[in-house]
Design an enzyme around this catalytic site. Structure first.
Site, PDB file in Angstrom:
ATOM      1  N   TYR A 165       0.835  -1.201   0.000  1.00  0.00           N
ATOM      2  CA  TYR A 165       0.000   0.000   0.000  1.00  0.00           C
ATOM      3  C   TYR A 165       0.871   1.253   0.000  1.00  0.00           C
ATOM      4  CZ  TYR A 165      -3.527   3.319   1.747  1.00  0.00           C
ATOM      5  OH  TYR A 165      -4.370   4.393   1.920  1.00  0.00           O
ATOM      6  N   THR A 200     -12.872   4.448   7.998  1.00  0.00           N
ATOM      7  CA  THR A 200     -13.625   4.035   6.819  1.00  0.00           C
ATOM      8  C   THR A 200     -13.661   2.511   6.765  1.00  0.00           C
ATOM      9  OG1 THR A 200     -11.700   3.894   5.348  1.00  0.00           O
ATOM     10  CG2 THR A 200     -12.760   6.069   5.569  1.00  0.00           C
TER      11      THR A 200
END
Length: 265
Positions: A165, A200
């Site tokens: 990531y 989130t």
């Protein structure tokens, strides 16, 4: 901020009046809040995602006069072409893009399977590249506009457990800077939002309670809490409107002070 948003909606004085903006990964999380806020500020918003049911429901809630949902796999050139055609058919020339779609996997770098690494690269890095490449000519033809890429706190520093990531988000920041230089003369500003800990669905795995997230970041983040997707949306709005008219090619960290350092107390 929200009082001003409601007034903008009521009186038609939004910061994005007359704009048509494509938001990727808009079915939930940061993308959802960006779509809501941009529409409230006067933009016509094209919500894109692979989560069709959620995306369609959100577009319906915002209203067909302000929003359309289009299926978009950001790794697909054909999908990008179709999404742009649908956006122009619905609302006219596109003048903005928020490259928000992304995926996150937690794994030690040496334990990361090649397939997992490549999947993250495809969505986070290639998806961002395809968005810029596809929309920049459209935005130029419309007379100029903005591109906001979603990078990360990890685009500027290392973090254990998210090597793939972090690599893609470093790449997104590089793409942002190059695009800003190349597109400035075409009337297009390109910037990046770099969120830290934001609550989130992507950053909080299924089954993990919000209380556990709060406790973790209360210790790590100087402001003592996890961020909210609405806060990131507000930053994306700033970078998409005339308030940031002399800003391009920059990373904007929104992390509660996490990158500033870690407190020992």
């Amino acid at each position: 901020m929200w009082l001003r948003t409601f007034k903008a909606r009521e009186y038609g004085m939004g910061k994005l009046d007359g704009r048509v903006v494509v938001v990727t990964g808009a079915a939930r999380g940061q993308g959802e809040q960006e779509a809501r806020l941009f529409a409230a500020e006067g933009a016509k918003v094209v919500l894109t995602d692979v989560l069709d049911e959620q995306g369609e429901a959100l577009a319906k809630e915002i209203g067909e006069d302000r929003a359309r949902y289009v299926h978009l796999d950001v790794t697909s050139e054909a999908d990008w072409t179709e999404a742009v055609a649908a956006a122009k058919d619905a609302f006219g020339p596109v003048t903005g893009l928020v490259n928000n779609a992304g995926i996150l996997r937690f794994n030690e770098l040496v334990s990361t399977p090649l397939a997992e690494f490549q999947a993250i690269v495809q969505v986070n890095q290639v998806g961002c590249f395809l968005g810029i490449r596809t929309l920049a000519p459209e935005i130029e033809a419309a007379g100029g506009g903005t591109i906001v890429n979603t990078a990360s706190y990890t685009a500027l520093t290392g973090m254990a457990g998210v090597g793939a990531y972090a690599a893609t988000k470093h790449a997104v920041l590089g793409l942002t800077r190059v695009a800003a230089v190349e597109l400035a003369a075409k009337g297009i500003r390109v910037n990046a939002v770099c969120p830290g800990a934001v609550d989130t669905p992507m950053s909080r795995p299924e089954g993990v309670e919000r209380s556990a997230v709060d406790e973790l970041y209360r210790k790590l983040v100087p402001l003592g809490r996890v961020g909210e997707p609405e806060e990131v949306a507000a930053l994306a709005l700033f970078l998409s409107c005339d308030d940031s008219s002399y800003i391009t090619g920059q990373p904007f960290v929104i992390d509660g002070g996490w990158l500033a350092g870690v407190s020992l107390f």
